[in-house]
Structure formats: structure tokens, C-alpha cells
Motif scaffolding. Structure first.
Motif, short mmCIF file in Angstrom:
data_model
loop_
_atom_site.label_atom_id
_atom_site.label_comp_id
_atom_site.label_asym_id
_atom_site.label_seq_id
_atom_site.Cartn_x
_atom_site.Cartn_y
_atom_site.Cartn_z
N PHE A 72 10.98 11.46 -11.24
CA PHE A 72 11.58 11.53 -12.57
C PHE A 72 12.15 12.95 -12.67
O PHE A 72 11.49 13.90 -12.25
CB PHE A 72 10.48 11.35 -13.62
CG PHE A 72 10.88 10.62 -14.88
CD1 PHE A 72 9.89 10.23 -15.78
CD2 PHE A 72 12.20 10.31 -15.19
CE1 PHE A 72 10.21 9.55 -16.96
CE2 PHE A 72 12.53 9.64 -16.36
CZ PHE A 72 11.53 9.25 -17.24
N HIS A 74 13.78 15.50 -15.58
CA HIS A 74 14.22 15.82 -16.94
C HIS A 74 14.97 17.14 -16.87
O HIS A 74 14.36 18.19 -16.59
CB HIS A 74 13.02 15.93 -17.89
CG HIS A 74 12.53 14.63 -18.42
ND1 HIS A 74 11.89 13.69 -17.64
CD2 HIS A 74 12.62 14.09 -19.66
CE1 HIS A 74 11.58 12.63 -18.39
NE2 HIS A 74 12.01 12.83 -19.60
N ILE A 93 6.51 19.40 -25.79
CA ILE A 93 7.29 19.18 -24.57
C ILE A 93 8.66 19.85 -24.66
O ILE A 93 9.32 19.76 -25.70
CB ILE A 93 7.41 17.66 -24.27
CG1 ILE A 93 7.68 16.85 -25.54
CG2 ILE A 93 6.16 17.17 -23.58
CD1 ILE A 93 7.68 15.33 -25.34
N GLU A 95 11.72 19.46 -23.66
CA GLU A 95 13.01 18.81 -23.94
C GLU A 95 13.14 18.45 -25.43
O GLU A 95 14.17 18.00 -25.89
CB GLU A 95 13.18 17.57 -23.06
CG GLU A 95 12.25 16.42 -23.34
CD GLU A 95 10.82 16.60 -22.85
OE1 GLU A 95 10.45 17.67 -22.30
OE2 GLU A 95 10.03 15.66 -23.05
N TRP A 96 12.05 18.65 -26.18
CA TRP A 96 12.09 18.39 -27.62
C TRP A 96 12.33 19.64 -28.44
O TRP A 96 12.19 19.65 -29.68
CB TRP A 96 10.76 17.76 -28.05
CG TRP A 96 10.77 16.27 -27.94
CD1 TRP A 96 10.87 15.54 -26.78
CD2 TRP A 96 10.70 15.31 -29.00
NE1 TRP A 96 10.85 14.20 -27.05
CE2 TRP A 96 10.74 14.03 -28.42
CE3 TRP A 96 10.59 15.42 -30.39
CZ2 TRP A 96 10.69 12.86 -29.17
CZ3 TRP A 96 10.52 14.25 -31.14
CH2 TRP A 96 10.58 12.99 -30.53
N HIS A 144 17.44 12.91 -25.59
CA HIS A 144 17.63 12.78 -27.04
C HIS A 144 18.63 13.78 -27.61
O HIS A 144 19.27 13.50 -28.62
CB HIS A 144 16.30 12.97 -27.78
CG HIS A 144 15.15 12.16 -27.26
ND1 HIS A 144 15.28 10.91 -26.69
CD2 HIS A 144 13.83 12.45 -27.20
CE1 HIS A 144 14.09 10.48 -26.31
NE2 HIS A 144 13.18 11.38 -26.62
N ASP A 244 15.03 4.94 -23.25
CA ASP A 244 13.98 5.61 -24.00
C ASP A 244 14.52 5.88 -25.40
O ASP A 244 15.70 5.63 -25.67
CB ASP A 244 13.63 6.93 -23.29
CG ASP A 244 12.24 7.44 -23.65
OD1 ASP A 244 11.94 8.60 -23.34
OD2 ASP A 244 11.46 6.68 -24.26
N ARG A 280 7.46 -2.45 -26.17
CA ARG A 280 6.30 -1.73 -25.63
C ARG A 280 5.33 -1.29 -26.72
O ARG A 280 5.74 -1.00 -27.85
CB ARG A 280 6.74 -0.52 -24.80
CG ARG A 280 7.17 0.66 -25.62
CD ARG A 280 7.33 1.90 -24.77
NE ARG A 280 8.16 2.86 -25.47
CZ ARG A 280 7.88 4.16 -25.56
NH1 ARG A 280 6.80 4.63 -24.99
NH2 ARG A 280 8.68 4.99 -26.20
N GLU A 301 2.92 5.74 -20.20
CA GLU A 301 3.36 7.14 -20.10
C GLU A 301 2.18 8.08 -20.14
O GLU A 301 1.35 8.01 -21.07
CB GLU A 301 4.30 7.44 -21.27
CG GLU A 301 4.83 8.85 -21.25
CD GLU A 301 5.95 9.06 -22.24
OE1 GLU A 301 6.76 8.12 -22.43
OE2 GLU A 301 6.01 10.15 -22.82
N TRP A 324 7.95 17.63 -19.77
CA TRP A 324 8.96 16.93 -18.93
C TRP A 324 10.10 17.89 -18.64
O TRP A 324 10.49 18.10 -17.51
CB TRP A 324 9.47 15.69 -19.66
CG TRP A 324 8.39 14.71 -20.04
CD1 TRP A 324 7.71 14.66 -21.23
CD2 TRP A 324 7.83 13.67 -19.23
NE1 TRP A 324 6.77 13.64 -21.21
CE2 TRP A 324 6.83 13.02 -19.99
CE3 TRP A 324 8.08 13.21 -17.94
CZ2 TRP A 324 6.09 11.95 -19.51
CZ3 TRP A 324 7.34 12.14 -17.45
CH2 TRP A 324 6.36 11.52 -18.23
#
Ligand code: FHN
Length: 478
Positions: A72, A74, A93, A95-96, A144, A244, A280, A301, A324
């Protein structure tokens, strides 16, 4: 997971004729080929190209089940702040950061001017994955934050038009994957914090699950779908489209089914995860039990299901540290022992392991990640047949480790090496023909059969591999 969602259409007569044709083909030629795993495919998927029967789900899943292990990645603008904003370390995280640090689009966008990963080398990344024993790479085409790692025709918020780098990352990765026989796959976020018709107007709560954007369907039809078409037709054929960000209020299961069909129409043999729709159950990642949901496999996850799930395809995705996307101060790395045992644990339950790396803004995979992947590759070089293409343990849980299997062989992954020189293996019903260390096939091990189906294998005093020594039992396959 369910077979392709059959679209209702007004050409019922034609469709019915195709259905009958497909069912006849399936009964005569396809279903008998169905693998050992419970065949959930329906024969009713209409041909997509006239005269070419569509692959069954088992045929599509074959390479993925064989692979068992993927990388994976990111990577995006969030690697520039790398966990810090205006001198403050931002929790969570990496990437947020746009959401966690309440960064408005106007302040986040200029990060593009700093994104210049001059040390990026697609061939090097793919070789790191391949040498680790990974067979596919899932990279964030768009996370995102909305930034696109390829030259998109429907936006300038991409690697070519907005950054000094000016090279098409995904194009270079696609070429390197083809050269090394690695399947290229894309992670693509349905949620988009940059697009005005998606979640940008919700600033500062971009992730507000209760708000709707009245223009969201315009974002889907004129932006997200055209971008997916660019990715599939321009960078494919792809292995997986890994969706996602599907938890937003504006996204529904019917839209998920429509998107599943849209993507499969562009590339019929592509795999799509269960985050394309609303199936999910949170981070557990497997489907809710109340209806058929779109998607070919479940996505736990940062966790591994407690037990194997017969007839269900699933893939656990995990970070190597706690983030990530890259954070320069996150050094909470999982050990190589932990990662290797997770790989065996996941395979022993019939799942795939999607292990994450978060490259820096210079384009480098962090050193600790590279070291761990090299260690995993060293183990896989000797033992990969005990992971690749195996099925879940046929004998349930064992006190000393895990088990995987393939017809005629049971692989005993011994984490806790018995000190009395005997490895007791319960539940072996078939006749054992021979036993040996996978790393030393010619050195046969003596074994005896005890009461109640237990086989006792005489093993060396010390574990050849203290992390996971694989002992093989060759059995008479039923
Ligand atoms: O919000 C994302 C997160 O950033 C990351 O991409 C993970 C990886 O699967 N998925 C979502 C969190 O569940």
C-alpha cells in the motif's frame, strides 16, 4: 462478496437471451472450473463484449488469491507538512492533516509548490516491493485531499499542472510495474475535500458525515467518473480499484453498485474492494450481513479477523508505524518479527496482507520501512510457497503458531519452537507421506501418529528461524 451487479435494463428480451446463454456456458464450461473456495459467482452477468463470455469471479480473483501480499502506498501533498502545521505537531494519521489542522483549501493548495519529489524512482519502489515478496502495489491516485498524482484532464490540481515536479508519477509507476511483473492498483477516495461539489464547502469539518452537498452527483458524473476512466484506460490494465471515503452522507449503496458496474464495464476483469458501496462494517471491513453489497473482497483495517472466513475474500491493510501518510516524527515501527508473523497469521485465515509505506516529500520510502521489507523478502525467498496461493488452515488453531495449506501439503508456521524436540500437530486426518523443513527439503523429519489424529514430528533442538520456521507435512490429498 457478490458477483458483478447485474444492471436492470429495458432490453429485457435481449438480456434474457444473454442470461440463458451465459447460464448454459457456465453450466457446461465455467462452474465446473470453480475453485475449491465456495463459488459465489452467478452465471447471469451479461457478456460485456459480444462473443466473449465474462470471467467468473473465481477466475478474476485467481491472481489476487495467489498473491497474498501487496504494498500500500499513501503519498501526496500531506508528505510536505509531514505531520506538522505552523510549528505544531498534529495528532492522528498524516494524510488527514488538512482536516485535523483545520486547513482551508486556500492554504492547503500552495503545498503543491513545495511538492517536488526529485528523489522519486519508480523502478526502485517497485523493486523494493518485489524483493519483499509483494505481487501488487496499491497507490493513492487521489486521497481525501483531492490532489491527483497523475496528469488529469479534468483538473489542474494534479502533479503535472500544479507542482514544480512536472512528471506523471502514476505513468512512471505503471511502466515500472509492467517491467517487473507487479500488478498496479489504485486507491481512489470517493470523499474529496478540495472539490466544491463534494466536501470542500464543509470546511473546517470536511469529514462531516451528516452534511450533504446538493451538487454531489455533478461531482460524481463530471469529475470522479471521468477521472476513473482516465486511470483505467490510460494507466491500466489495473489489478484493483481500491475505493475509500465511502462513509459520507452523499454516498449510497445504489451509487456504489452503479460505480462498480461503471468500472467493470471499463475493464471487465478488474477487482474492486467493498468500499465502493456501503457494505463494510467499519474498520472490521467485512460486509454487513443484511444484503448483497457491491465489491469483490472485504477490507479489515489495522486488524486481522479472529478466525478464517470460509468462502469470503478479504485483505487486511496495515501501517508499519501509526500513520499511512508520512509523518517525520512517527517512529513507532512494528518489528520485522511482528510483520512476518502477521503475514503468516493472515494467510492462515485465508486473507491477503496489504502493508503500507508512506514516502517522504522527496520521493523516498522511509529507511525503517525499507529495512523491514528487506527482512520480509529474505524470509519469503525461502518460504514463499507457504504463503503464496495457499488456503486457510485445515486444522484450526495450534498453540505454537499458524498453518496454511495447498492440496497435498500442510505448512506448519512454528513461532514458538518446542524445546522437547517434538512438534505435536493435531487434527491431521490424512495419511502423512513425509515431513521436512521447508528451508531444508532433503533433511526428512521422523514422525509418528498418536491418538486422535495427532502427528508428532521429531524436530531439531533449536529453531532454524526464530521468527517463523516452516515445517511441511506432505499428505495424501483427498
Ligand atoms: O481515511 C482513510 C485513511 O486516510 C487511510 O487511507 C485508510 C487506509 O485504508 N482508510 C481510511 C480510514 O479508514
Amino acid at each position: 462478496m457478490n458477483e458483478r451487479i447485474t444492471r436492470s435494463c429495458d432490453c429485457d428480451r435481449v438480456f434474457l437471451r444473454r442470461m440463458v446463454t451465459s447460464i448454459v456456458i457456465a453450466v457446461l464450461f465455467v462452474l465446473p472450473l470453480a475453485g475449491s473456495r465456495q463459488e459465489v459467482a452467478k452465471a447471469s452477468s451479461p457478456d460485456r463484449s459480444v462473443g466473449k463470455a465474462e470471467l467468473s469471479r473465481n477466475e478474476r480473483m485467481k491472481w489476487w488469491r495467489e498473491a497474498r501480499f501487496g504494498m500500500f502506498i499513501h503519498w501526496g501533498l500531506y508528505a510536505v507538512p509531514a505531520g506538522e502545521w505552523k510549528g505544531e505537531r498534529i495528532k492522528g494519521i498524516g494524510e488527514w492533516i488538512m482536516e485535523r489542522a483545520d486547513i482551508p483549501v486556500s492554504e492547503y493548495e500552495p503545498l503543491t509548490k513545495q511538492f517536488n519529489p526529485v528523489k522519486f524512482n519508480a523502478d526502485q519502489w517497485v523493486r523494493i516491493a518485489k524483493n519483499a515478496g509483494m505481487k501488487y502495489i496499491v497507490i493513492t491516485s487521489k486521497h481525501h485531499d483531492g490532489f491527483c498524482l497523475w496528469d488529469s484532464k479534468v483538473t489542474d490540481y494534479d502533479i503535472i499542472d500544479a507542482t514544480p515536479f512536472g512528471r506523471d508519477i502514476l505513468k512512471e509507476l505503471s511502466k515500472a510495474c509492467k517491467k517487473h511483473g507487479i500488478r498496479l492498483c489504485f486507491y481512489h477516495s470517493i470523499m474529496d475535500w478540495h472539490h466544491p461539489d463534494a466536501q470542500a464547502p464543509f470546511y473546517p469539518s470536511y469529514n462531516d458525515g451528516k452534511r450533504s452537498n446538493p451538487n454531489f452527483s455533478r461531482y460524481v458524473e463530471t469529475y470522479m467518473k471521468p477521472q476513473l476512466k482516465e486511470l483505467i484506460t490510460g494507466y491500466g490494465p489495473l489489478g484493483v480499484l481500491w475505493f475509500d471515503g465511502e462513509w459520507i452522507k452523499d454516498w449510497t449503496e445504489p451509487q456504489g453498485k452503479d460505480l462498480y458496474n461503471y468500472v467493470r464495464d471499463l475493464q471487465p476483469d478488474i477487482l474492486i474492494n467493498n468500499r465502493v458501496g456501503k457494505g463494510r462494517k467499519g474498520m472490521e471491513g467485512l460486509n454487513k450481513g443484511d444484503q448483497e453489497y457491491a465489491g469483490d473482497f472485504g477490507t479489515p483495517e489495522q486488524q486481522i479477523p479472529a478466525k478464517g472466513l470460509p468462502g469470503v475474500d478479504w485483505e487486511s491493510c496495515m501501517t508499519m508505524n501509526d500513520t499511512w501518510g508520512y509523518k517525520h516524527y512517527d517512529d513507532n515501527w512494528k518489528s520485522k518479527e511482528d510483520l512476518l508473523r502477521k503475514l503468516a497469521d493472515i494467510a492462515s485465515k485465508g486473507g491477503n496482507f496489504l502493508l503500507n509505506v508512506g514516502p517522504t516529500s522527496e520521493g523516498l520510502i522511509p529507511g525503517p520501512s525499507v529495512e523491514r521489507l528487506a527482512a520480509m523478502g529474505k524470509w519469503m525467498k525461502i518460504n514463499d510457497q507457504s504463503i503464496r496461493g495457499t488456503t486457510a488452515s485445515p486444522i484450526g488453531e495450534v498453540p505454537w503458531g499458524r498453518c496454511t495449506a495447498r492440496p497435498g501439503k500442510i505448512y506448519l508456521h512454528v513461532f514458538d519452537w518446542p524445546t522437547d524436540g517434538t512438534l505435536e500437530v493435531p487434527g491431521i486426518e490424512s495419511k502423512v507421506k513425509k515431513a521436512y523443513l521447508l528451508a531444508k527439503k532433503r533433511a526428512k523429519l521422523r514422525f509418528t501418529r498418536q491418538e486422535g489424529g495427532t502427528v508428532a514430528v521429531a524436530i531439531p533442538a533449536h529453531a532454524p528461524d526464530p521468527i517463523n520456521t516452516v515445517v511441511v507435512l506432505e499428505i495424501e490429498s483427498k
